[in-house]
Design a protein around this motif. Structure first.
Motif, PDB file in Angstrom:
ATOM      1  N   PRO A 188       0.803  -1.223   0.000  1.00 42.88           N
ATOM      2  CA  PRO A 188       0.000   0.000   0.000  1.00 42.88           C
ATOM      3  C   PRO A 188       0.845   1.286   0.000  1.00 42.88           C
ATOM      4  O   PRO A 188       0.462   2.271  -0.610  1.00 42.88           O
ATOM      5  CB  PRO A 188      -0.824  -0.104   1.286  1.00 42.88           C
ATOM      6  N   LEU A 189       1.986   1.252   0.656  1.00 42.37           N
ATOM      7  CA  LEU A 189       2.862   2.413   0.669  1.00 42.37           C
ATOM      8  C   LEU A 189       3.393   2.684  -0.730  1.00 42.37           C
ATOM      9  O   LEU A 189       3.401   3.832  -1.198  1.00 42.37           O
ATOM     10  CB  LEU A 189       4.017   2.186   1.653  1.00 42.37           C
ATOM     11  N   ALA A 190       3.802   1.651  -1.435  1.00 43.82           N
ATOM     12  CA  ALA A 190       4.287   1.816  -2.807  1.00 43.82           C
ATOM     13  C   ALA A 190       3.160   2.276  -3.719  1.00 43.82           C
ATOM     14  O   ALA A 190       3.366   3.139  -4.588  1.00 43.82           O
ATOM     15  CB  ALA A 190       4.877   0.502  -3.306  1.00 43.82           C
ATOM     16  N   ARG A 191       1.955   1.729  -3.542  1.00 35.84           N
ATOM     17  CA  ARG A 191       0.813   2.131  -4.366  1.00 35.84           C
ATOM     18  C   ARG A 191       0.487   3.605  -4.143  1.00 35.84           C
ATOM     19  O   ARG A 191       0.262   4.352  -5.085  1.00 35.84           O
ATOM     20  CB  ARG A 191      -0.409   1.280  -4.054  1.00 35.84           C
ATOM     21  N   SER A 192       0.477   4.052  -2.902  1.00 36.71           N
ATOM     22  CA  SER A 192       0.169   5.463  -2.636  1.00 36.71           C
ATOM     23  C   SER A 192       1.254   6.376  -3.182  1.00 36.71           C
ATOM     24  O   SER A 192       0.973   7.477  -3.655  1.00 36.71           O
ATOM     25  CB  SER A 192      -0.025   5.695  -1.141  1.00 36.71           C
ATOM     26  N   TYR A 193       2.489   5.927  -3.161  1.00 40.06           N
ATOM     27  CA  TYR A 193       3.593   6.720  -3.732  1.00 40.06           C
ATOM     28  C   TYR A 193       3.419   6.856  -5.240  1.00 40.06           C
ATOM     29  O   TYR A 193       3.617   7.927  -5.802  1.00 40.06           O
ATOM     30  CB  TYR A 193       4.936   6.061  -3.395  1.00 40.06           C
ATOM     31  N   LEU A 194       3.032   5.768  -5.910  1.00 39.36           N
ATOM     32  CA  LEU A 194       2.852   5.811  -7.362  1.00 39.36           C
ATOM     33  C   LEU A 194       1.644   6.634  -7.768  1.00 39.36           C
ATOM     34  O   LEU A 194       1.606   7.236  -8.828  1.00 39.36           O
ATOM     35  CB  LEU A 194       2.732   4.393  -7.931  1.00 39.36           C
ATOM     36  N   GLU A 195       0.592   6.651  -6.924  1.00 42.92           N
ATOM     37  CA  GLU A 195      -0.620   7.398  -7.252  1.00 42.92           C
ATOM     38  C   GLU A 195      -0.420   8.907  -7.108  1.00 42.92           C
ATOM     39  O   GLU A 195      -1.180   9.676  -7.665  1.00 42.92           O
ATOM     40  CB  GLU A 195      -1.769   6.923  -6.355  1.00 42.92           C
ATOM     41  N   GLN A 196       0.571   9.347  -6.374  1.00 47.62           N
ATOM     42  CA  GLN A 196       0.774  10.786  -6.166  1.00 47.62           C
ATOM     43  C   GLN A 196       1.487  11.432  -7.315  1.00 47.62           C
ATOM     44  O   GLN A 196       2.135  11.014  -8.107  1.00 47.62           O
ATOM     45  CB  GLN A 196       1.551  11.034  -4.888  1.00 47.62           C
TER      46      GLN A 196
END
Length: 143
Positions: free
Chosen positions: A135-143
């Protein structure tokens, strides 16, 4: 899918270059001369060969930087000429017959390599992976 042929080829060539350079430097300095042939450890020779080769490469690139000559042409010429000088210093040695201990060491290293490789390519499934890291990587990519 990214093209990994060029980075893998460069890393293999650089590793061989560092090993050749380190072996030649250790041979010229006589690092292994005082140790009997039967007591020498091939893995230690490989480790120190790679370490000395990396140190010489790093020092050469540092000196290029100090001189202000850091560009593709000067770096390529330097990194290509160093192993040629090193190869001229190597003395050919006939390989001895492999001992059972050497075969065991090679087998053990290969088994460890395969085990680590299989562990590295497994899909994420542990609690920590799925609840925190992904989830941390996903949120980083979504920003």
């Amino acid at each position: 899918m990214p093209n990994l042929v060029q980075p893998i080829t460069v890393s293999i060539v650089l590793t061989i270059q560092m090993l050749l350079l380190g072996y030649a430097t250790n041979q010229v300095l006589g690092v292994w001369n005082h140790i009997p042939e039967r007591a020498q450890n091939i893995w230690l020779k490989i480790f120190f060969g790679l370490s000395v080769g990396l140190a010489v490469n790093t020092t050469a690139l540092f000196l290029l930087g100090v001189a202000g000559w850091v560009n593709v042409k000067a770096s390529s010429i330097t990194l290509a000429s160093i192993p040629l000088l090193a190869a001229s210093q190597l003395k050919p040695q006939l390989p001895a017959r492999p001992l059972p201990a050497d075969l065991f060491s090679v087998t053990a290293v290969l088994v460890l390599f395969v085990a680590i490789l299989l562990f590295a390519i497994r899909p994420p499934g542990a609690w920590d992976d799925t609840m925190y890291h992904l989830p941390l990587a996903r949120s980083y990519l979504e920003q």
